[in-house]
Scaffold this motif. Structure first.
Motif, PDB file in Angstrom:
ATOM      1  N   ALA A   5       0.830  -1.203   0.000  1.00 16.75           N
ATOM      2  CA  ALA A   5       0.000   0.000   0.000  1.00 16.75           C
ATOM      3  C   ALA A   5       0.865   1.254   0.000  1.00 16.75           C
ATOM      4  O   ALA A   5       0.519   2.263  -0.635  1.00 16.75           O
ATOM      5  CB  ALA A   5      -0.922  -0.009   1.219  1.00 16.75           C
ATOM      6  N   THR A   6       1.992   1.203   0.690  1.00 21.59           N
ATOM      7  CA  THR A   6       2.929   2.327   0.687  1.00 21.59           C
ATOM      8  C   THR A   6       3.437   2.607  -0.718  1.00 21.59           C
ATOM      9  O   THR A   6       3.679   3.758  -1.088  1.00 21.59           O
ATOM     10  CB  THR A   6       4.123   2.023   1.622  1.00 21.59           C
ATOM     11  OG1 THR A   6       3.640   1.849   2.958  1.00 21.59           O
ATOM     12  CG2 THR A   6       5.136   3.151   1.614  1.00 21.59           C
ATOM     13  N   LEU A   7       3.556   1.542  -1.512  1.00 12.81           N
ATOM     14  CA  LEU A   7       4.050   1.673  -2.886  1.00 12.81           C
ATOM     15  C   LEU A   7       2.932   1.971  -3.881  1.00 12.81           C
ATOM     16  O   LEU A   7       3.153   1.953  -5.094  1.00 12.81           O
ATOM     17  CB  LEU A   7       4.779   0.384  -3.286  1.00 12.81           C
ATOM     18  CG  LEU A   7       6.040   0.071  -2.462  1.00 12.81           C
ATOM     19  CD1 LEU A   7       6.602  -1.290  -2.836  1.00 12.81           C
ATOM     20  CD2 LEU A   7       7.087   1.154  -2.658  1.00 12.81           C
ATOM     21  N   GLY A   8       1.721   2.207  -3.362  1.00 18.60           N
ATOM     22  CA  GLY A   8       0.619   2.646  -4.214  1.00 18.60           C
ATOM     23  C   GLY A   8      -0.405   1.592  -4.576  1.00 18.60           C
ATOM     24  O   GLY A   8      -1.386   1.895  -5.262  1.00 18.60           O
ATOM     25  N   CYS A   9      -0.197   0.349  -4.148  1.00 21.32           N
ATOM     26  CA  CYS A   9      -1.149  -0.718  -4.485  1.00 21.32           C
ATOM     27  C   CYS A   9      -2.434  -0.594  -3.669  1.00 21.32           C
ATOM     28  O   CYS A   9      -2.423  -0.133  -2.527  1.00 21.32           O
ATOM     29  CB  CYS A   9      -0.531  -2.094  -4.204  1.00 21.32           C
ATOM     30  SG  CYS A   9       0.880  -2.508  -5.236  1.00 21.32           S
ATOM     31  N   GLN A  10      -3.535  -1.020  -4.280  1.00 21.83           N
ATOM     32  CA  GLN A  10      -4.784  -1.214  -3.555  1.00 21.83           C
ATOM     33  C   GLN A  10      -4.781  -2.661  -3.074  1.00 21.83           C
ATOM     34  O   GLN A  10      -4.699  -3.579  -3.893  1.00 21.83           O
ATOM     35  CB  GLN A  10      -5.994  -0.965  -4.479  1.00 21.83           C
ATOM     36  CG  GLN A  10      -6.111   0.460  -4.993  1.00 21.83           C
ATOM     37  CD  GLN A  10      -6.621   1.419  -3.929  1.00 21.83           C
ATOM     38  OE1 GLN A  10      -7.243   1.007  -2.953  1.00 21.83           O
ATOM     39  NE2 GLN A  10      -6.370   2.708  -4.126  1.00 21.83           N
ATOM     40  N   VAL A  11      -4.853  -2.868  -1.772  1.00 19.46           N
ATOM     41  CA  VAL A  11      -4.677  -4.204  -1.212  1.00 19.46           C
ATOM     42  C   VAL A  11      -5.920  -4.653  -0.446  1.00 19.46           C
ATOM     43  O   VAL A  11      -6.361  -3.979   0.483  1.00 19.46           O
ATOM     44  CB  VAL A  11      -3.452  -4.274  -0.274  1.00 19.46           C
ATOM     45  CG1 VAL A  11      -3.190  -5.727   0.144  1.00 19.46           C
ATOM     46  CG2 VAL A  11      -2.218  -3.682  -0.936  1.00 19.46           C
ATOM     47  N   HIS A  12      -6.474  -5.776  -0.859  1.00 23.54           N
ATOM     48  CA  HIS A  12      -7.589  -6.400  -0.136  1.00 23.54           C
ATOM     49  C   HIS A  12      -7.016  -7.597   0.613  1.00 23.54           C
ATOM     50  O   HIS A  12      -6.578  -8.570   0.003  1.00 23.54           O
ATOM     51  CB  HIS A  12      -8.686  -6.841  -1.100  1.00 23.54           C
ATOM     52  CG  HIS A  12      -9.932  -7.299  -0.413  1.00 23.54           C
ATOM     53  ND1 HIS A  12     -11.062  -7.685  -1.099  1.00 23.54           N
ATOM     54  CD2 HIS A  12     -10.250  -7.421   0.904  1.00 23.54           C
ATOM     55  CE1 HIS A  12     -12.002  -8.030  -0.233  1.00 23.54           C
ATOM     56  NE2 HIS A  12     -11.529  -7.881   0.989  1.00 23.54           N
ATOM     57  N   MET A  13      -7.012  -7.495   1.923  1.00 24.70           N
ATOM     58  CA  MET A  13      -6.401  -8.516   2.773  1.00 24.70           C
ATOM     59  C   MET A  13      -7.451  -9.484   3.306  1.00 24.70           C
ATOM     60  O   MET A  13      -8.546  -9.071   3.681  1.00 24.70           O
ATOM     61  CB  MET A  13      -5.684  -7.868   3.962  1.00 24.70           C
ATOM     62  CG  MET A  13      -4.620  -6.867   3.595  1.00 24.70           C
ATOM     63  SD  MET A  13      -4.013  -5.985   5.063  1.00 24.70           S
ATOM     64  CE  MET A  13      -5.413  -4.884   5.394  1.00 24.70           C
ATOM     65  N   PHE A  14      -7.067 -10.751   3.378  1.00 20.43           N
ATOM     66  CA  PHE A  14      -7.883 -11.763   4.036  1.00 20.43           C
ATOM     67  C   PHE A  14      -7.036 -12.447   5.101  1.00 20.43           C
ATOM     68  O   PHE A  14      -5.882 -12.791   4.858  1.00 20.43           O
ATOM     69  CB  PHE A  14      -8.385 -12.813   3.032  1.00 20.43           C
ATOM     70  CG  PHE A  14      -9.548 -12.344   2.219  1.00 20.43           C
ATOM     71  CD1 PHE A  14     -10.844 -12.637   2.606  1.00 20.43           C
ATOM     72  CD2 PHE A  14      -9.341 -11.597   1.065  1.00 20.43           C
ATOM     73  CE1 PHE A  14     -11.918 -12.198   1.858  1.00 20.43           C
ATOM     74  CE2 PHE A  14     -10.415 -11.155   0.311  1.00 20.43           C
ATOM     75  CZ  PHE A  14     -11.713 -11.455   0.709  1.00 20.43           C
ATOM     76  N   GLU A  15      -7.627 -12.638   6.276  1.00 23.59           N
ATOM     77  CA  GLU A  15      -6.917 -13.327   7.351  1.00 23.59           C
ATOM     78  C   GLU A  15      -7.854 -14.314   8.025  1.00 23.59           C
ATOM     79  O   GLU A  15      -8.958 -13.949   8.438  1.00 23.59           O
ATOM     80  CB  GLU A  15      -6.376 -12.329   8.379  1.00 23.59           C
ATOM     81  CG  GLU A  15      -5.721 -12.963   9.585  1.00 23.59           C
ATOM     82  CD  GLU A  15      -4.688 -14.026   9.203  1.00 23.59           C
ATOM     83  OE1 GLU A  15      -4.726 -15.125   9.813  1.00 23.59           O
ATOM     84  OE2 GLU A  15      -3.851 -13.769   8.305  1.00 23.59           O
ATOM     85  N   ARG A  16      -7.431 -15.567   8.134  1.00 21.08           N
ATOM     86  CA  ARG A  16      -8.276 -16.626   8.671  1.00 21.08           C
ATOM     87  C   ARG A  16      -8.286 -16.668  10.196  1.00 21.08           C
ATOM     88  O   ARG A  16      -9.260 -17.097  10.801  1.00 21.08           O
ATOM     89  CB  ARG A  16      -7.830 -17.981   8.132  1.00 21.08           C
ATOM     90  CG  ARG A  16      -6.421 -18.352   8.509  1.00 21.08           C
ATOM     91  CD  ARG A  16      -5.977 -19.685   7.937  1.00 21.08           C
ATOM     92  NE  ARG A  16      -6.503 -20.802   8.684  1.00 21.08           N
ATOM     93  CZ  ARG A  16      -6.135 -22.062   8.507  1.00 21.08           C
ATOM     94  NH1 ARG A  16      -5.244 -22.346   7.568  1.00 21.08           N
ATOM     95  NH2 ARG A  16      -6.628 -23.018   9.229  1.00 21.08           N
ATOM     96  N   SER A  17      -7.193 -16.237  10.839  1.00 25.01           N
ATOM     97  CA  SER A  17      -7.116 -16.273  12.296  1.00 25.01           C
ATOM     98  C   SER A  17      -7.885 -15.105  12.896  1.00 25.01           C
ATOM     99  O   SER A  17      -7.569 -13.942  12.612  1.00 25.01           O
ATOM    100  CB  SER A  17      -5.661 -16.200  12.759  1.00 25.01           C
ATOM    101  OG  SER A  17      -5.592 -15.845  14.127  1.00 25.01           O
ATOM    102  N   PRO A  18      -8.890 -15.355  13.724  1.00 21.19           N
ATOM    103  CA  PRO A  18      -9.643 -14.249  14.339  1.00 21.19           C
ATOM    104  C   PRO A  18      -8.775 -13.320  15.175  1.00 21.19           C
ATOM    105  O   PRO A  18      -9.007 -12.121  15.206  1.00 21.19           O
ATOM    106  CB  PRO A  18     -10.681 -14.974  15.208  1.00 21.19           C
ATOM    107  CG  PRO A  18     -10.831 -16.312  14.590  1.00 21.19           C
ATOM    108  CD  PRO A  18      -9.469 -16.665  14.074  1.00 21.19           C
TER     109      PRO A  18
END
Length: 199
Positions: free
Chosen positions: A128-141
């Motif tokens: 994101a710092t480099l300009g990307c749009q990032v959609h994150m997924f994380e399985r651990s609550p």
């Protein structure tokens, strides 16, 4: 231990109630309590029964405390200071290995990245710092909660550059093979699917 369904974990209610936090932070605690069906208690309860405690540190950050040792160990996520902040300001830019891995140098526009194994969000933050749009997924609550808390604090930061960076980060709770990611992939097209498995 993030991947275990049942941890000897307690919500440190008295610690949380006394802390100064954004309402969004308190909402994350409530969601996690429901997701994991956690018990509530004070620090002593956690040490005797739970071994791990989820509360707030002196910097108002959601923190996972490990009480198994005489000197408790803690874990939190912070984009505003420490190593991640230093990397944002003085990192190697598009010459970094992760930038090369996703093809930022060759792209003539901002890339949309699906980070299917977000963890504590370090790689996603760099992208994101480099300009990307990032959609994150994380399985651990628990990892999801710690990362969610860091995003809330960053979005409410007085640093406009940090606010702009995290505005390009979106977090969902889900598994790589879970239907939530399949649904997201259908609703949004991605240039890169980023995987950084723990094993």
């Amino acid at each position: 231990f993030f991947m275990k369904n049942k941890l000897p974990l307690a919500i440190l209610k008295s610690n949380i109630d006394a802390a100064e936090m954004w309402q969004e932070q308190r909402d994350i605690f409530k969601q996690l309590e429901i997701i994991l069906d956690l018990q509530s208690g004070d620090g002593n309860d956690a040490k005797k029964e739970a071994q791990f405690g989820l509360g707030v540190n002196e910097h108002h950050q959601m923190t996972l405390f490990d009480f198994r040792n005489k000197k408790p160990v803690s874990l939190s996520v912070d984009f505003a200071s420490g190593a991640l902040a230093h990397r944002r300001k003085f990192g190697g830019g598009k010459g970094q290995l992760i930038a090369k891995a996703v093809g930022i140098r060759k792209a003539n526009r901002a890339l949309h990245v699906l980070d299917a194994t977000a963890g504590l969000g370090k790689d996603a933050f760099v992208l994101a710092t480099l300009g990307c749009q990032v959609h994150m997924f994380e399985r651990s609550p628990i990892a999801w909660a710690l990362l969610s808390d860091a995003l809330v604090r960053a979005k409410n930061s007085t640093d406009p550059e940090l606010v702009e960076v995290v505005s390009r980060m979106r977090l969902s709770r889900g598994d790589l093979i879970h239907s939530t990611i399949e649904k997201a992939a259908k609703e949004q097209s991605y240039d890169v699917v980023y995987l950084d498995p723990m094993f």
